[in-house]
Design a protein around this motif. Structure first.
Motif, PDB file in Angstrom:
ATOM      1  N   LEU A  72       0.941  -1.086   0.094  1.00 39.97           N
ATOM      2  CA  LEU A  72       0.133  -0.109  -0.122  1.00 39.97           C
ATOM      3  C   LEU A  72       1.466   1.777   0.167  1.00 39.97           C
ATOM      4  CD1 LEU A  72      -2.562  -1.150   2.452  1.00 39.97           C
ATOM      5  CD2 LEU A  72      -3.217  -1.058   0.210  1.00 39.97           C
ATOM      6  N   VAL A  73       1.985   0.956   0.815  1.00 39.68           N
ATOM      7  CA  VAL A  73       2.534   2.066   0.958  1.00 39.68           C
ATOM      8  C   VAL A  73       3.620   3.091  -0.685  1.00 39.68           C
ATOM      9  CG1 VAL A  73       5.320   3.245   1.808  1.00 39.68           C
ATOM     10  CG2 VAL A  73       3.700   2.464   3.493  1.00 39.68           C
ATOM     11  N   GLN A  74       3.482   1.268  -1.429  1.00 42.64           N
ATOM     12  CA  GLN A  74       4.515   1.531  -2.874  1.00 42.64           C
ATOM     13  C   GLN A  74       3.604   2.321  -3.709  1.00 42.64           C
ATOM     14  OE1 GLN A  74       7.744   1.197  -3.324  1.00 42.64           O
ATOM     15  NE2 GLN A  74       7.026   1.584  -5.445  1.00 42.64           N
ATOM     16  N   ALA A  75       2.380   1.488  -3.773  1.00 45.34           N
ATOM     17  CA  ALA A  75       1.252   1.547  -4.384  1.00 45.34           C
ATOM     18  C   ALA A  75       0.824   3.395  -4.295  1.00 45.34           C
ATOM     19  CB  ALA A  75      -0.024   1.578  -4.294  1.00 45.34           C
TER      20      ALA A  75
ATOM     21  N   ASP B 206      -3.943  17.023  -1.562  1.00 42.48           N
ATOM     22  CA  ASP B 206      -3.424  15.511  -2.102  1.00 42.48           C
ATOM     23  C   ASP B 206      -2.991  14.354  -1.944  1.00 42.48           C
ATOM     24  OD1 ASP B 206      -4.077  18.241  -4.397  1.00 42.48           O
ATOM     25  OD2 ASP B 206      -2.600  18.921  -4.994  1.00 42.48           O
ATOM     26  N   ARG B 207      -1.913  14.685  -1.374  1.00 38.73           N
ATOM     27  CA  ARG B 207      -0.863  13.328  -1.115  1.00 38.73           C
ATOM     28  C   ARG B 207      -2.512  12.510  -0.095  1.00 38.73           C
ATOM     29  NH1 ARG B 207       4.376  13.057  -2.118  1.00 38.73           N
ATOM     30  NH2 ARG B 207       4.535  11.108  -0.767  1.00 38.73           N
ATOM     31  N   LEU B 208      -2.808  13.216   0.675  1.00 41.14           N
ATOM     32  CA  LEU B 208      -4.141  12.425   1.522  1.00 41.14           C
ATOM     33  C   LEU B 208      -5.108  12.301   0.662  1.00 41.14           C
ATOM     34  CD1 LEU B 208      -3.608  14.735   5.047  1.00 41.14           C
ATOM     35  CD2 LEU B 208      -3.370  12.718   4.360  1.00 41.14           C
ATOM     36  N   VAL B 209      -5.523  12.787  -0.215  1.00 44.39           N
ATOM     37  CA  VAL B 209      -6.798  12.856  -0.859  1.00 44.39           C
ATOM     38  C   VAL B 209      -6.557  11.316  -1.657  1.00 44.39           C
ATOM     39  CG1 VAL B 209      -8.401  12.901  -3.035  1.00 44.39           C
ATOM     40  CG2 VAL B 209      -8.139  14.693  -0.950  1.00 44.39           C
ATOM     41  N   LEU B 210      -5.182  11.183  -2.471  1.00 42.42           N
ATOM     42  CA  LEU B 210      -5.316   9.697  -3.213  1.00 42.42           C
ATOM     43  C   LEU B 210      -4.411   8.747  -1.800  1.00 42.42           C
ATOM     44  CD1 LEU B 210      -1.947  11.232  -5.144  1.00 42.42           C
ATOM     45  CD2 LEU B 210      -4.661  10.164  -5.971  1.00 42.42           C
ATOM     46  N   ARG B 211      -4.361   8.627  -0.669  1.00 40.99           N
ATOM     47  CA  ARG B 211      -4.392   7.651   0.406  1.00 40.99           C
ATOM     48  C   ARG B 211      -5.554   7.392   1.114  1.00 40.99           C
ATOM     49  NH1 ARG B 211      -0.601   8.242   5.643  1.00 40.99           N
ATOM     50  NH2 ARG B 211       0.690   8.334   3.901  1.00 40.99           N
ATOM     51  N   GLN B 212      -7.092   8.693   0.604  1.00 43.24           N
ATOM     52  CA  GLN B 212      -7.559   8.143   1.406  1.00 43.24           C
ATOM     53  C   GLN B 212      -8.656   7.582   0.282  1.00 43.24           C
ATOM     54  OE1 GLN B 212     -10.897  11.449   1.714  1.00 43.24           O
ATOM     55  NE2 GLN B 212     -12.252   9.638   2.657  1.00 43.24           N
ATOM     56  N   LYS B 213      -8.530   7.541  -1.200  1.00 39.99           N
ATOM     57  CA  LYS B 213      -9.167   6.930  -1.817  1.00 39.99           C
ATOM     58  C   LYS B 213      -7.948   6.158  -2.512  1.00 39.99           C
ATOM     59  CE  LYS B 213     -12.147   7.724  -4.023  1.00 39.99           C
ATOM     60  NZ  LYS B 213     -13.440   7.908  -3.813  1.00 39.99           N
ATOM     61  N   LEU B 214      -7.069   5.299  -2.011  1.00 41.23           N
ATOM     62  CA  LEU B 214      -6.271   4.148  -2.209  1.00 41.23           C
ATOM     63  C   LEU B 214      -6.999   3.198  -1.472  1.00 41.23           C
ATOM     64  CD1 LEU B 214      -4.570   2.091  -3.029  1.00 41.23           C
ATOM     65  CD2 LEU B 214      -2.700   3.467  -2.330  1.00 41.23           C
TER      66      LEU B 214
ATOM     67  N   ALA C 243      -8.415  -0.600  -2.034  1.00 40.38           N
ATOM     68  CA  ALA C 243      -8.047  -1.921  -1.007  1.00 40.38           C
ATOM     69  C   ALA C 243      -8.934  -2.450   0.030  1.00 40.38           C
ATOM     70  CB  ALA C 243      -6.539  -1.130  -0.881  1.00 40.38           C
ATOM     71  N   LEU C 244      -9.660  -1.388   0.572  1.00 48.72           N
ATOM     72  CA  LEU C 244     -10.879  -2.764   1.117  1.00 48.72           C
ATOM     73  C   LEU C 244     -11.770  -3.345   0.276  1.00 48.72           C
ATOM     74  CD1 LEU C 244     -11.440  -2.650   4.149  1.00 48.72           C
ATOM     75  CD2 LEU C 244     -13.078  -0.570   4.086  1.00 48.72           C
ATOM     76  N   HIS C 245     -12.571  -2.072  -0.453  1.00 52.08           N
ATOM     77  CA  HIS C 245     -12.861  -2.512  -1.261  1.00 52.08           C
ATOM     78  C   HIS C 245     -12.328  -4.170  -1.821  1.00 52.08           C
ATOM     79  CE1 HIS C 245     -16.752  -3.342  -4.217  1.00 52.08           C
ATOM     80  NE2 HIS C 245     -15.561  -3.528  -4.679  1.00 52.08           N
ATOM     81  N   SER C 246     -11.187  -4.131  -2.655  1.00 53.16           N
ATOM     82  CA  SER C 246     -10.882  -5.317  -3.429  1.00 53.16           C
ATOM     83  C   SER C 246     -10.426  -6.383  -1.896  1.00 53.16           C
ATOM     84  CB  SER C 246      -9.549  -4.988  -4.304  1.00 53.16           C
ATOM     85  OG  SER C 246      -9.874  -4.220  -4.662  1.00 53.16           O
ATOM     86  N   TRP C 247     -11.092  -5.858  -1.452  1.00 55.92           N
ATOM     87  CA  TRP C 247     -10.259  -7.027  -0.392  1.00 55.92           C
ATOM     88  C   TRP C 247     -11.449  -7.539   0.249  1.00 55.92           C
ATOM     89  CZ3 TRP C 247      -5.701  -8.871   2.340  1.00 55.92           C
ATOM     90  CH2 TRP C 247      -6.350  -9.459   4.073  1.00 55.92           C
ATOM     91  N   THR C 248     -12.835  -6.892   0.786  1.00 52.53           N
ATOM     92  CA  THR C 248     -13.753  -7.805   0.910  1.00 52.53           C
ATOM     93  C   THR C 248     -14.776  -7.986  -0.318  1.00 52.53           C
ATOM     94  OG1 THR C 248     -14.906  -5.922   0.491  1.00 52.53           O
ATOM     95  CG2 THR C 248     -14.210  -5.673   2.910  1.00 52.53           C
TER      96      THR C 248
END
Length: 521
Positions: free
Chosen positions: A22-25, A40-48, A52-57
C-alpha cells in the motif's frame, strides 16, 4: 528428495507485505499525479485505502476462475487439508506393507520415513500449486483488462489444447510477430479459442496424463505417491509458475510503457492541470487505467489502426494509444510456435521407435522432458519482456528526476519523443544494433524504442544485449540520483573531485553523510 519445511505455510509471513504494498502504491500514485501538496497526497491515500478495502472484502474464493473439476481436485480442502486424514493415509500404507511381510525391522522404519516424506512433499507441491494458480487467476484478470483497453481480445491469453497423441505434424510452425500491431490487420495466425473457465497451464499441453491428478480423496492421494506421479506434479507446478511469470512480464511491460508515456508525451498537460484535478470523488482505479492519461486519444482504436500492414511489417503509429498498443504481449502467439515444435519432436521420437511407445511410463517420461524444454524456451522469451520493463522503469524514474532539474536535462540528455522515433539513427540509440557497442549514453529513448530494440536478433543474443542495456541504464540512473541528492543537500562542490582530494582551499561541505566513509568524504 527435497522437502522445505519452512515453505509449507509461507502465507502468514506475507501478511506484512500488505502494508508495504500500500505504501508503494501510494508513492507511485503521487508520482503519477505529480501530487506534491499534503492535501493532494492525503486524498490519494484515502481513495487508495477505500479501493484496497473494497478489493479485500470482495475477494472471490480461491479457484473461482477455474472449472468445478479443478476446484474439486486441487482447491478443495475437504480431505487433504485435514491433517488427521492425511496422517491416516501414511499409517495405513505402513501397516499394509507390514501385513504383507514386505517390510520388517529397519526396513519398516525406512519405509515409514519415506512414506511420510512423500506425503509432506505432496503437501508442499499442492501448496505451491495452489499459490501459483491463485496468483495466475488474478494476473489473468489484469491481463484481460490490459488487452481490452489496448484493443485486443482476451483469446490472446489462451492456447487451444492439442494432446500429444492426436497431434498432426506441422511442416512450418507459427512464428511470433515482431510487431504485435500487425495482427490487427492480419489475424490469421491468432486462434480465437476462448474456454469457459481458466485452465491450468499444464492442461494446454497435456491434460490426459501429465495434468491428471487429484487431492480430493484417499484413493487419489495414494495414487500420487509414486515417483512418476511426483514428477508429473513437479512438471505441473513448473507449468503454472512459468505461466504466472509470463503474465507478470506481460502486465509489467504494458504498465511500464504507460508510465513512461505519461512523463514523456504528457508532461506539459500534467503540469498545466488545475488545483482541482485531484478530487476526492475521482476513482483511483480509473485514474490509473491505460486509457485515462490526459491528452491521449483512446477512442476507436481498431478503426484508427485499419491501415496497419500485414505479416510483421509496421507503419509508424500516430496516436498515443497506438504507441501503447505495441506494448501488448500475446501469450498465445508467444506459446504456439514453441508448442508446435514440441509436438513435432514428440512425433519424431514416436516414429523412431516404430510408431508405438511401449508403456505409458515411457510416454510420460518423454512428455515431461519435452514440456520442460518448452517451458525453458518460453520462459527465456518472456523474460525479455521483464527486462524491457525494468529498463523502462529506470528510464521513467530518471525522466521524472530530470523534470525537476531541467538544466541538467537540457545540458546533458537528449529525450526522444514519439514523433522523433526512427529506427537506424545511431545518434538516437544507446547501443549498436547488435548490442555490442555503446553509441550514446545520454539519450533517453522513447518507450517504443525499448520495446523493439534487438528484436531481430536471435533469442540468446537479444537477451544478452538487453541485460547489457539494463546494466548500463541502472548504473547511469543511480549515478544521476546520487549527484542530484548530493546537490540537494546544499553542496556545490563536485563530489568526484572531493573524493580525489581536489577540494578547493576554504571550501566546506554544507552537509555530509557518514563522515569520512560517506558521500563527499
Amino acid at each position: 528428495m527435497n522437502v522445505f519445511l519452512l515453505e509449507v505455510h509461507p502465507s502468514l509471513c506475507a501478511a506484512a507485505a500488505v502494508y508495504r504494498g500500500l505504501v508503494q502504491a501510494h508513492t507511485e500514485l503521487c508520482q503519477l499525479h505529480r501530487a506534491t501538496r499534503v492535501s493532494d497526497r492525503l486524498v490519494l491515500r484515502q481513495k487508495l485505502l477505500q479501493q484496497a478495502l473494497h478489493s479485500w472484502t470482495s475477494l472471490p474464493s480461491p479457484g473461482a476462475s477455474y472449472s468445478s473439476q479443478i476446484q474439486k481436485d486441487l482447491f478443495s480442502g475437504v480431505f487433504f487439508e485435514d491433517t488427521l486424514l492425511v496422517q491416516k493415509v501414511g499409517l495405513s500404507l505402513v501397516k499394509s506393507a507390514e501385513e504383507r511381510d514386505m517390510k520388517q525391522g529397519r526396513e519398516k522404519q525406512s519405509y515409514a520415513v519415506e512414506t511420510f516424506s512423500k506425503l509432506l512433499e505432496l503437501v508442499t507441491i499442492r501448496h505451491r500449486l495452489l499459490e501459483s494458480a491463485s496468483e495466475t487467476a488474478h494476473l489473468a484478470q489484469l491481463y484481460q483488462t490490459v488487452a481490452s483497453e489496448l484493443g485486443f481480445n482476451e483469446f490472446h491469453l489462451y492456447l487451444r489444447p492439442v494432446q500429444f497423441g492426436v497431434a498432426e505434424p506441422k511442416a512450418q510452425t507459427e512464428q511470433r510477430p515482431i510487431f504485435i500491431t500487425a495482427v490487427l490487420e492480419d489475424d490469421t495466425s491468432v486462434d480465437r479459442f476462448t474456454p469457459s473457465h481458466l485452465p491450468l497451464s499444464v492442461q494446454e499441453l497435456d491434460e490426459s496424463q501429465i495434468g491428471r491428478f487429484s487431492f480430493s480423496s484417499e484413493e487419489a492421494v495414494i495414487h500420487l505417491m509414486n515417483q512418476q506421479s511426483m514428477e508429473n506434479l513437479q512438471v505441473t507446478l513448473a507449468c503454472q509458475v512459468t505461466q504466472k511469470n509470463a503474465l507478470i512480464s506481460a502486465v509489467k511491460v504494458a504498465c511500464a510503457c504507460y508510465w513512461a508515456e505519461s512523463v514523456t508525451s504528457s508532461a506539459e498537460v500534467i503540469y498545466s492541470q488545475s488545483d482541482d484535478d485531484i478530487h476526492p470523488d475521482k476513482d483511483v482505479k480509473s485514474a490509473t487505467r491505460l486509457d485515462s492519461k490526459p491528452g491521449s486519444d483512446t477512442d476507436n482504436l481498431q478503426e484508427e489502426s485499419h491501415s496497419l500492414p500485414p505479416s510483421g511489417s509496421r507503419r509508424t503509429p500516430i496516436t498515443t494509444k497506438e504507441w501503447l498498443m505495441e506494448a501488448f504481449v500475446s501469450i498465445q502467439l508467444e506459446k504456439v510456435g514453441l508448442r508446435d515444435k514440441m509436438l513435432n519432436s514428440f512425433m519424431k521420437r514416436k516414429q523412431a521407435v516404430g510408431g508405438l511407445i511401449k508403456t505409458p511410463e515411457e510416454a510420460a517420461k518423454i512428455k515431461r522432458s519435452l514440456i520442460i524444454d518448452f517451458l525453458m524456451k518460453f520462459n527465456t522469451q518472456m523474460s525479455q519482456y521483464c527486462v524491457r520493463a525494468q529498463i523502462l522503469a529506470y528510464y521513467y524514474s530518471l525522466t521524472s528526476l530530470l523534470d525537476d532539474v531541467p538544466s541538467v536535462r537540457q545540458s546533458h540528455f537528449t529525450t526522444q519523443q514519439a514523433s522523433e522515433h526512427t529506427f537506424g539513427r545511431q545518434h538516437r540509440q544507446l547501443l549498436s544494433a547488435d548490442g555490442k557497442a555503446l553509441l550514446n549514453l545520454w539519450v533517453v529513448p522513447h518507450f517504443s524504442e525499448v520495446l523493439h530494440m534487438f528484436k531481430t536478433l536471435q533469442v540468446t543474443a537479444c537477451a544478452t544485449a538487453l541485460h547489457h542495456t539494463l546494466q548500463i541504464v541502472s548504473a547511469l540512473h543511480d549515478i544521476i540520483y546520487y549527484l542530484v541528492s548530493f546537490s540537494r543537500l546544499g553542496n556545490t562542490e563536485n563530489p568526484c573531485s572531493l573524493r580525489r582530494g581536489q577540494e578547493a582551499p576554504g571550501s566546506l561541505l554544507v552537509a555530509d553523510w557518514g563522515g569520512t566513509e560517506g558521500i563527499g568524504g
